[in-house]
Design a protein around this motif. Structure first.
Motif, PDB file in Angstrom:
ATOM      1  N   GLU A   1       3.177  10.513   2.195  1.00 27.45           N
ATOM      2  CA  GLU A   1       3.262   9.639   1.026  1.00 27.45           C
ATOM      3  C   GLU A   1       2.019   8.757   0.908  1.00 27.45           C
ATOM      4  OE1 GLU A   1       7.815   8.701  -0.303  1.00 27.45           O
ATOM      5  OE2 GLU A   1       6.983   7.466   1.310  1.00 27.45           O
ATOM      6  N   LYS A   2       1.769   8.319  -0.335  1.00 26.71           N
ATOM      7  CA  LYS A   2       0.652   7.432  -0.595  1.00 26.71           C
ATOM      8  C   LYS A   2       1.150   6.051  -0.960  1.00 26.71           C
ATOM      9  CE  LYS A   2      -2.775  10.843  -2.110  1.00 26.71           C
ATOM     10  NZ  LYS A   2      -3.675  11.270  -3.215  1.00 26.71           N
ATOM     11  N   LEU A   3       0.478   5.051  -0.417  1.00 23.55           N
ATOM     12  CA  LEU A   3       0.768   3.657  -0.736  1.00 23.55           C
ATOM     13  C   LEU A   3      -0.286   3.162  -1.714  1.00 23.55           C
ATOM     14  CD1 LEU A   3       2.377   1.003  -0.099  1.00 23.55           C
ATOM     15  CD2 LEU A   3       0.601   0.544   1.618  1.00 23.55           C
ATOM     16  N   ASN A   4       0.147   2.696  -2.870  1.00 25.36           N
ATOM     17  CA  ASN A   4      -0.743   2.102  -3.854  1.00 25.36           C
ATOM     18  C   ASN A   4      -0.753   0.590  -3.625  1.00 25.36           C
ATOM     19  OD1 ASN A   4      -0.957   0.608  -6.681  1.00 25.36           O
ATOM     20  ND2 ASN A   4      -2.083   2.534  -6.849  1.00 25.36           N
ATOM     21  N   LEU A   5      -1.933   0.078  -3.306  1.00 29.40           N
ATOM     22  CA  LEU A   5      -2.050  -1.325  -2.927  1.00 29.40           C
ATOM     23  C   LEU A   5      -3.010  -2.041  -3.865  1.00 29.40           C
ATOM     24  CD1 LEU A   5      -1.639  -3.702  -0.933  1.00 29.40           C
ATOM     25  CD2 LEU A   5      -3.461  -2.697   0.463  1.00 29.40           C
ATOM     26  N   GLN A   6      -2.539  -3.141  -4.446  1.00 31.60           N
ATOM     27  CA  GLN A   6      -3.388  -3.959  -5.298  1.00 31.60           C
ATOM     28  C   GLN A   6      -3.521  -5.340  -4.677  1.00 31.60           C
ATOM     29  OE1 GLN A   6      -2.261  -4.126  -9.410  1.00 31.60           O
ATOM     30  NE2 GLN A   6      -3.849  -5.594  -9.961  1.00 31.60           N
TER      31      GLN A   6
END
Length: 292
Positions: free
Chosen positions: A55-60
């Motif tokens: 899975e990919k974690l989208n981090l802002q």
């Protein structure tokens, strides 16, 4: 800034542990939790949630706003490489790396800041990773945001970033290769450094590339990163750099600054696990010495 990080392991991981494995500091993880936004497949998550294998974690993360005490400079940069997190440049001799009391208007940091603004970046605080002295030319690595500098910290602390220099040193080098292992301390005048048993450990690996009549071209690799390390180490051997007025190097050899150039840089991008290697040619004043 926004970044996507993938769990490339075969096991699920708590997001906090995952970020830590990527080199995130406790402070940065806290910032991501309280000030930023984290999503998996569009759904908001927290550091206590799980990131499955693949899975990919989208981090802002919050933007790094411009420091009004550091002006923008729009003078040119010789860019060797650039992506969303890193900038590699070839610094000319005579350009200071970071702002200081004598120059706050036009340094590498000011120019990178101007470059970032011109390219629409909202993160406007450059982080110099491999700093060079004003009169040393060559390759420099700059992190374009606090995330990049945070995840690279273990490589910096453990001296895993490989930096090699070319230098012209005076005299005839009896040893053609070796390691100079001499501790360095700040001198009483606060400007010079000197070899002293009470100083910080300092190691420089070197090899002679060519011996000329009364000087030699050497390649030096920093195994530690002390101020003026290459200058001090070769001066301590009785072979100060050509043009090195600070450590009594010869000034009549056709070069008016210390003959030192950062030729190559290697590091691993912790965010992508990609290995990077960069090389830059020596400038004209050193090329003239090389072609004698």
């Amino acid at each position: 800034m926004i970044i996507n990080l993938q769990n490339t392991t075969e096991e699920p991981m708590k997001i906090r542990a995952f970020l830590k494995s990527k080199g995130f500091s406790h402070r940065l993880i806290s910032s991501a939790k309280h000030e930023g936004t984290m999503r998996i497949e569009g759904h908001k998550v927290s550091t206590t949630d799980t990131l499955e294998a693949g899975e990919k974690l989208n981090l802002q993360l919050p933007k790094e706003k411009s420091d009004p005490e550091v002006p923008f400079s729009f003078e040119p940069l010789e860019i060797v490489f650039e992506d969303e997190n890193w900038l590699v440049i070839n610094k000319p001799a005579g350009l200071t790396s970071v702002p200081g009391p004598s120059n706050r208007e036009d340094t590498v940091v000011n120019r990178v800041k101007g470059h970032l603004k011109n390219n629409g970046s909202k993160d406007l605080i450059p982080h110099v990773i491999t700093r060079l002295d004003r009169d040393t030319s060559g390759v420099m690595l700059i992190a374009k945001n606090r995330l990049a500098v945070s995840v690279l910290a273990p490589q910096i602390e453990n001296h895993k970033i490989e930096k090699k220099y070319w230098a012209f040193v005076s005299g005839t080098m009896a040893e053609k290769k070796g390691i100079i292992d001499k501790p360095i301390v700040r001198s009483e005048d606060g400007i010079h450094r000197e070899v002293n048993p009470e100083g910080q450990q300092a190691k420089t690996r070197f090899q002679v590339l060519r011996q000329y009549g009364d000087y030699a071209l050497v390649e030096a690799e920093l195994l530690t990163g002390r101020t003026h390390q290459i200058w001090v180490h070769f001066a301590s051997l009785g072979h100060p750099l050509l043009g090195d007025q600070l450590y009594d190097g010869p000034m009549e050899m056709g070069i008016s600054r210390q003959a030192l150039h950062a030729t190559s840089l290697k590091f691993v991008d912790p965010l992508t696990e990609q290995k990077h290697e960069f090389k830059v040619a020596i400038p004209e004043d050193m090329e003239n010495l090389k072609n004698v």
